[in-house]
Design a protein around this motif. Structure first.
Motif, PDB file in Angstrom:
ATOM      1  N   ALA A  45       0.813  -1.232   0.000  1.00 46.12           N
ATOM      2  CA  ALA A  45       0.000   0.000   0.000  1.00 46.12           C
ATOM      3  C   ALA A  45       0.841   1.274   0.000  1.00 46.12           C
ATOM      4  O   ALA A  45       0.381   2.312  -0.478  1.00 46.12           O
ATOM      5  CB  ALA A  45      -0.950  -0.002   1.189  1.00 46.12           C
ATOM      6  N   MET A 104      -3.668   4.342  -3.720  1.00 48.93           N
ATOM      7  CA  MET A 104      -4.021   3.456  -2.616  1.00 48.93           C
ATOM      8  C   MET A 104      -5.430   2.884  -2.778  1.00 48.93           C
ATOM      9  O   MET A 104      -5.685   1.725  -2.482  1.00 48.93           O
ATOM     10  CB  MET A 104      -3.860   4.193  -1.279  1.00 48.93           C
ATOM     11  N   ARG A 105      -6.329   3.709  -3.273  1.00 51.15           N
ATOM     12  CA  ARG A 105      -7.680   3.200  -3.546  1.00 51.15           C
ATOM     13  C   ARG A 105      -7.616   2.103  -4.620  1.00 51.15           C
ATOM     14  O   ARG A 105      -8.261   1.066  -4.509  1.00 51.15           O
ATOM     15  CB  ARG A 105      -8.584   4.332  -4.054  1.00 51.15           C
ATOM     16  N   HIS A 142      -6.346  -1.091  -3.257  1.00 45.36           N
ATOM     17  CA  HIS A 142      -7.362  -1.736  -2.409  1.00 45.36           C
ATOM     18  C   HIS A 142      -8.452  -2.377  -3.279  1.00 45.36           C
ATOM     19  O   HIS A 142      -8.880  -3.505  -3.027  1.00 45.36           O
ATOM     20  CB  HIS A 142      -7.970  -0.730  -1.438  1.00 45.36           C
ATOM     21  N   ASP A 202      -7.557  -5.630  -4.371  1.00 46.13           N
ATOM     22  CA  ASP A 202      -7.182  -6.515  -3.272  1.00 46.13           C
ATOM     23  C   ASP A 202      -5.655  -6.743  -3.250  1.00 46.13           C
ATOM     24  O   ASP A 202      -5.183  -7.821  -2.952  1.00 46.13           O
ATOM     25  CB  ASP A 202      -7.925  -7.855  -3.374  1.00 46.13           C
ATOM     26  N   TYR A 203      -4.928  -5.707  -3.656  1.00 48.35           N
ATOM     27  CA  TYR A 203      -3.446  -5.712  -3.631  1.00 48.35           C
ATOM     28  C   TYR A 203      -2.840  -6.782  -4.537  1.00 48.35           C
ATOM     29  O   TYR A 203      -1.718  -7.215  -4.332  1.00 48.35           O
ATOM     30  CB  TYR A 203      -2.918  -5.808  -2.183  1.00 48.35           C
ATOM     31  N   VAL A 208     -15.107   1.592  -3.742  1.00 48.26           N
ATOM     32  CA  VAL A 208     -13.755   1.886  -3.245  1.00 48.26           C
ATOM     33  C   VAL A 208     -13.222   3.227  -3.780  1.00 48.26           C
ATOM     34  O   VAL A 208     -12.435   3.894  -3.125  1.00 48.26           O
ATOM     35  CB  VAL A 208     -12.787   0.729  -3.589  1.00 48.26           C
ATOM     36  N   TYR A 224     -12.972   3.666   2.619  1.00 44.65           N
ATOM     37  CA  TYR A 224     -13.016   2.493   1.724  1.00 44.65           C
ATOM     38  C   TYR A 224     -12.266   1.286   2.295  1.00 44.65           C
ATOM     39  O   TYR A 224     -12.452   0.158   1.837  1.00 44.65           O
ATOM     40  CB  TYR A 224     -12.440   2.852   0.356  1.00 44.65           C
ATOM     41  N   GLY A 225     -11.438   1.515   3.310  1.00 45.93           N
ATOM     42  CA  GLY A 225     -10.644   0.422   3.877  1.00 45.93           C
ATOM     43  C   GLY A 225     -11.493  -0.730   4.415  1.00 45.93           C
ATOM     44  O   GLY A 225     -11.048  -1.871   4.459  1.00 45.93           O
ATOM     45  N   ASN A 249     -14.687  -4.929   1.349  1.00 46.35           N
ATOM     46  CA  ASN A 249     -14.017  -6.111   0.820  1.00 46.35           C
ATOM     47  C   ASN A 249     -14.196  -6.127  -0.694  1.00 46.35           C
ATOM     48  O   ASN A 249     -15.278  -6.414  -1.198  1.00 46.35           O
ATOM     49  CB  ASN A 249     -14.629  -7.365   1.453  1.00 46.35           C
TER      50      ASN A 249
END
Ligand SMILES: Nc1ncnc2c1ncn2[C@@H]1O[C@H](COP(=O)(O)OP(=O)(O)OP(=O)(O)O)[C@@H](O)[C@H]1O
Ligand SMILES: [Mg+2]
Length: 331
Positions: free
Chosen positions: A216, A249-250, A253, A256-257, A304, A310-311, A314
């Protein structure tokens, strides 16, 4: 272009551009490892064959979560080696043959699927061991050096310990074959490690390569560059909304990385910009929010690219209605 001039592209141009975006392969450090390992094994095998020597073949295991880019990496590897080895399955000699592990992954099913991938007409009444004898014979006749099993984690799914051991023994026997040893390229989700590690002899002959998650913080710059790269390829501009850390970063996420999913979302967003605004489009976070909403059926507060917090979302969950996040997980 001034506002009076007519657009000078056609829908066909846009479709072509989208195809070219989908084909773009972004180099990954894991791919370099895979490439180096595979290249070394191939070179060694060529040298052994030239000297008439037979050794147990070594294998590679490529593991990573869903969407990390395993299947794509193997496809790219095969493409890269298309001049260094015979990879055309239509030809008699085919040095790399890949297939997806069928389900259920009984030895008989996997053997039959492998035979089919080898282009051999399989008659359904043979038993497992007889099928694998045929597989080995075909591998020799077609001079196959590497056999790729994708989704190889399924080799252990729903199996008893005894069945799992017979899978492991079969894999070993392909590599140890005294007439024509074959290296394996096993790709699959992290459970694949369990299969390989259950047998010390197998583990010793397999080189593991793992596709990691995006980080991240550390990957922010890289992600911003990748977005820019796709936009450049599409010949559209990008707005400031997709050139900052918060956006990157959004995006990570939302993916899902996973590297592959991240690239896929960028392709979708750039394609969406092209389809709706043509080559005059300016790529913005709105395009990302729209494709995310379309794909995940997400309301704004579950999107997201829109939601503030947004963290908590899922991104793997489709059509999330905000209810119990655990349902279905324990089944
Ligand atoms: N290096 C890359 N450059 C560009 N796009 C990529 C790259 N790697 C993966 N992708 C894209 O990411 C998506 C997922 O990749 P892929 O299907 O290879 O993942 P996977 O690890 O095999 O997932 P699964 O376990 O679900 O089969 C695909 O749409 C693919 O095009
Ligand atoms: Mg895959």
């Amino acid at each position: 272009m001034n506002k009076h001039s007519k657009k000078f592209w056609t829908d066909k141009d846009i479709r072509k551009m989208v195809q070219s975006l989908r084909r773009l392969y972004i180099p990954r450090p894991e791919f370099d490892k895979l490439d180096a390992r595979f290249g070394a094994l191939l070179e060694q095998r060529r040298a052994d064959d030239a000297d008439g020597m037979l050794f147990t073949a070594r294998s590679i295991m490529l593991v990573g979560p869903s969407g990390s880019g395993k299947t794509t990496a193997v496809r790219h590897l095969k493409h890269k080696y298309r001049h260094a080895m015979a990879t055309d399955t239509e030809q008699e000699i085919c040095e790399f043959i890949g297939l997806q592990v069928p389900s259920p992954a009984t030895m008989k099913f996997v053997g039959a699927a492998t035979l089919r991938a080898l282009g051999y007409p399989y008659s359904g009444n043979k038993q497992g061991p007889a099928i694998w004898d045929q597989v080995k014979e075909q591998l020799r006749l077609r001079r196959t050096l590497f056999l790729g099993f994708d989704e190889a984690q399924d080799l252990a799914r729903f199996q008893t310990d005894k069945e799992r051991q017979s899978v492991v023994n079969t894999l070993k026997s392909l590599m140890e074959n005294s007439v024509w040893p074959v290296g394996l390229l096993l790709s699959g989700m992290p459970d694949l490690k369990k299969i390989v590690n259950q047998d010390a002899q197998l583990a010793r002959r397999v080189d593991p390569i793992e596709i990691g998650r995006l980080h991240a913080v550390r990957d922010v710059e890289h992600v911003i560059k990748i977005v820019q790269r796709y936009a450049d390829r599409a010949r559209i501009e990008v707005t400031a909304s997709v050139k900052n850390e918060a956006f990157a970063m959004r995006l990570m996420h939302a993916a899902d990385y996973q590297f592959g999913l991240m690239a896929e979302i960028v392709v979708l967003a750039v394609s969406h910009a092209l389809f709706t605004q043509g080559f005059e489009a300016k790529l913005s976070i709105r395009h990302f929010a729209e494709v995310y909403g379309e794909r995940n059926g997400a309301e704004e507060w579950m999107n997201v690219f829109i939601a503030e917090d947004y963290g908590r979302i899922n991104p793997r969950k489709l059509l999330d209605d905000g209810e119990d996040p655990d349902d279905g997980e324990n089944a």
